[in-house]
Design an enzyme around this catalytic site. Structure first.
Site, PDB file in Angstrom:
ATOM      1  N   GLY A  46      34.919  56.758 -28.242  1.00  0.00           N
ATOM      2  CA  GLY A  46      34.919  57.175 -26.840  1.00  0.00           C
ATOM      3  C   GLY A  46      34.977  55.970 -25.932  1.00  0.00           C
ATOM      4  N   GLY A  49      30.685  51.766 -21.206  1.00  0.00           N
ATOM      5  CA  GLY A  49      30.553  51.256 -19.851  1.00  0.00           C
ATOM      6  C   GLY A  49      31.640  50.282 -19.444  1.00  0.00           C
ATOM      7  CG  MET A  50      31.488  46.662 -19.316  1.00  0.00           C
ATOM      8  SD  MET A  50      32.123  46.528 -17.648  1.00  0.00           S
ATOM      9  CE  MET A  50      33.314  45.226 -17.853  1.00  0.00           C
ATOM     10  CE  LYS A  68      30.657  48.655 -25.107  1.00  0.00           C
ATOM     11  NZ  LYS A  68      29.573  48.551 -24.089  1.00  0.00           N
ATOM     12  CG  ASP A 163      23.925  51.840 -15.992  1.00  0.00           C
ATOM     13  OD1 ASP A 163      23.513  52.689 -15.172  1.00  0.00           O
ATOM     14  OD2 ASP A 163      25.023  51.939 -16.560  1.00  0.00           O
TER      15      ASP A 163
END
Length: 530
Positions: A46, A49-50, A68, A163
């Site tokens: 998926g 955040g970045m 990532k 966050d």
């Protein structure tokens, strides 16, 4: 690290608002990419955040990892810098409650940075709330206490997350909570005032709207928002637009839990209200204090349905665009609507059939304490997994005891005293004995899976990471053993007995020896200082 050539496909597949791919390489082909000649992309998970998150495999040591990938534009140095900052801040943390960072690299083909992380089997708490509603109170308290410990570790290391929200808290199949996505985290000492407010509005502290970068107390406020949502099914301030929500964080008081008639203990409500205090100075002294108060609570221990296995982590909700809001002070907040809370879900009434939740680390126990007689001293620290207590004894036996009733489930004999604490991973109990062997025992049946010989007593408690058992022995050696086959992967010699239990972080084994040295050893190869 110096990233090697990326093989076959260089285009990063883009993710559409429905979770599918928008152009770029075909998903099946994209999964064949290999980064730095080592990290194979196996399955798309998926968008984080970045950037995009993939399940991957470290070909060098056969470890399952998360990768990532930053959705990178060559002229967008700001996103790249933010991505690298995540690597630095998260990489500085070494704790079981924080998703570990293993490696960092860059795609030679297009310059896109990538981050290699621990792969977590489980689900984020946003998905748990969305799919099943509010968890049982005892589960909420346990999850929150675990998260508070990890947060305290980050704060002690000088890192503020900035966050915290349910989507950034994972619960594993075994009920362990881990904090992830340090995409906008920073070291406290480097914090400066900024006109750009980054984060998720529903969980953002009031001081963040006054150009303050946020510190540990800001994380506590966000933690309070998360705890409030886990208890009620809704965030403290659920307003129709960003400006109203900002105003609520700054000036309004959330609906008291007692008024919602949820049966929450008074001490827990007091803690939540302190966490949500507008003035940072009125919040708890620190995350460690929050953890202590959560563990001190007496909450209902009613039995819950047995939890299902989650399997692989489900894809996070895809981004569906952004919105901006400007405060009276000129602060611009960048918001992701997909991060806003879903429709509140009520706590199931007594007797209702609720969606099962993951097992918690601490099992349900009977209200009547029990004592299990072994007959000899017990110096091995016990562990509890899946409602069973596993412990070794000086009589040379390993015991599995029902955590609720205190009755014996099975007994396994070794050849000598056991001082090593067992570890339970993947349905297998691993531990050492003074007979010089490391044992792997089926956690359900108590039958032997394999036995590995060392040259002397094993008092060091093993750890299992990435399918490998790491353990020290009083024969002066550190051993890496294949967790499935029980075969030796490597041996590293120190200068004296080893009683210290190893820790494995970022592909490195750390442990101490009676020779007076602390060693850092490559987990894959067993190489260390000469």
């Amino acid at each position: 690290m110096n990233a090697g050539r990326v093989h076959r496909h260089s285009a990063i597949p883009r993710v559409g608002t429905d979770g599918g791919f928008d152009g770029g390489a075909d998903p099946e082909e994209a999964a064949a990419r290999v980064l730095a000649g080592r990290y194979e992309l196996v399955r798309f998970v998926g968008r984080g955040g970045m950037g995009e998150v993939w399940e991957g495999r470290d070909r060098a040591i056969g470890r399952r990892v998360a990768v990532k990938l930053l959705a990178y534009e060559q002229d967008d140095t700001a996103d790249a810098a933010l991505f690298l900052r995540e690597a630095r801040t998260a990489g500085a943390l070494h704790h079981g409650g924080v998703v570990a960072v293993f490696d960092l690299g860059q795609d030679d083909a297009d310059g896109s940075p990538f981050l290699v992380l621990e792969f977590v089997d489980g689900r984020d708490l946003a998905s748990v709330l969305r799919d099943g509603g509010v968890p049982p109170l005892r589960v909420v308290v346990d999850w929150a206490a675990q998260a508070a410990v990890a947060l305290a570790h980050a704060h002690d290391a000088g890192v503020v997350h900035r966050d915290l929200k349910p989507a950034n808290l994972m619960v594993t199949d075994g009920g362990v909570v881990k904090i992830l996505d340090f995409g906008i985290a920073r070291f406290m000492g480097s914090a400066e005032r900024s006109g750009n407010v980054m984060g998720t509005l529903a969980y953002m502290s009031p001081e963040r709207f006054d150009e303050q970068p946020g510190d540990a107390r800001s994380d506590l406020y966000s933690f309070g928002c998360v705890l409030y949502e886990l208890l009620t099914g809704r965030v403290p301030f659920d307003r129709g637009n960003p400006i109203e929500m900002m105003n609520a964080h700054l000036r309004r008081t959330p609906t008291r839990l007692v008024d919602l008639q949820l049966g929450v203990p008074a001490a827990l409500e007091e803690l939540v209200l302190e966490l949500l205090a507008k003035d940072p100075g009125d919040r708890p002294a620190g995350a460690d204090d929050v953890h202590r108060r959560l563990r001190a609570l007496t909450v209902s221990r009613e039995d819950a349905p047995p939890p299902p296995k989650f399997g692989r982590r489900r894809s996070p909700r895809p981004a569906t665009g952004t919105a901006t809001a400007r405060t009276a002070g000129g602060i611009t907040a960048v918001l992701n609507p997909a991060d806003q809370p879903a429709t509140p879900r009520p706590r199931p009434a007594a007797g209702d059939q609720a969606t099962p939740f993951p097992s918690v680390t601490a099992p349900t126990i009977t209200k009547k304490p029990w004592a299990f007689h072994v007959g000899t001293p017990v110096s091995s620290p016990p562990v509890v997994a899946g409602g069973v207590v596993y412990v070794g004894s000086d009589d040379g036996y390993v015991y599995a005891i029902d955590a609720t009733t205190g009755t014996k489930k099975w007994v396994f004999p070794t050849g000598n005293h056991i001082g090593s604490s067992p570890v339970v991973v993947g349905g297998v109990v691993y531990l050492g004995s003074d007979d010089g062997y490391v044992y792997a025992i089926d956690a359900t049946t108590g039958t032997k899976k394999w036995v590995f010989p060392t040259g002397n007593r094993v008092t060091s408690s093993p750890v299992v990471v990435g399918g490998v058992v790491y353990v020290g022995s009083t024969d002066k050696n550190v051993y890496a053993i294949d967790a499935t086959a029980g075969t030796k992967k490597w041996v590293f010699a120190t200068g004296n007995h080893i009683g210290s239990s190893p820790v494995v972080v970022g592909g490195v084994v750390y442990l101490g020896s009676d020779d007076g040295y602390v060693y850092a050893i490559d987990a894959a190869t067993g190489t260390g200082p000469v």
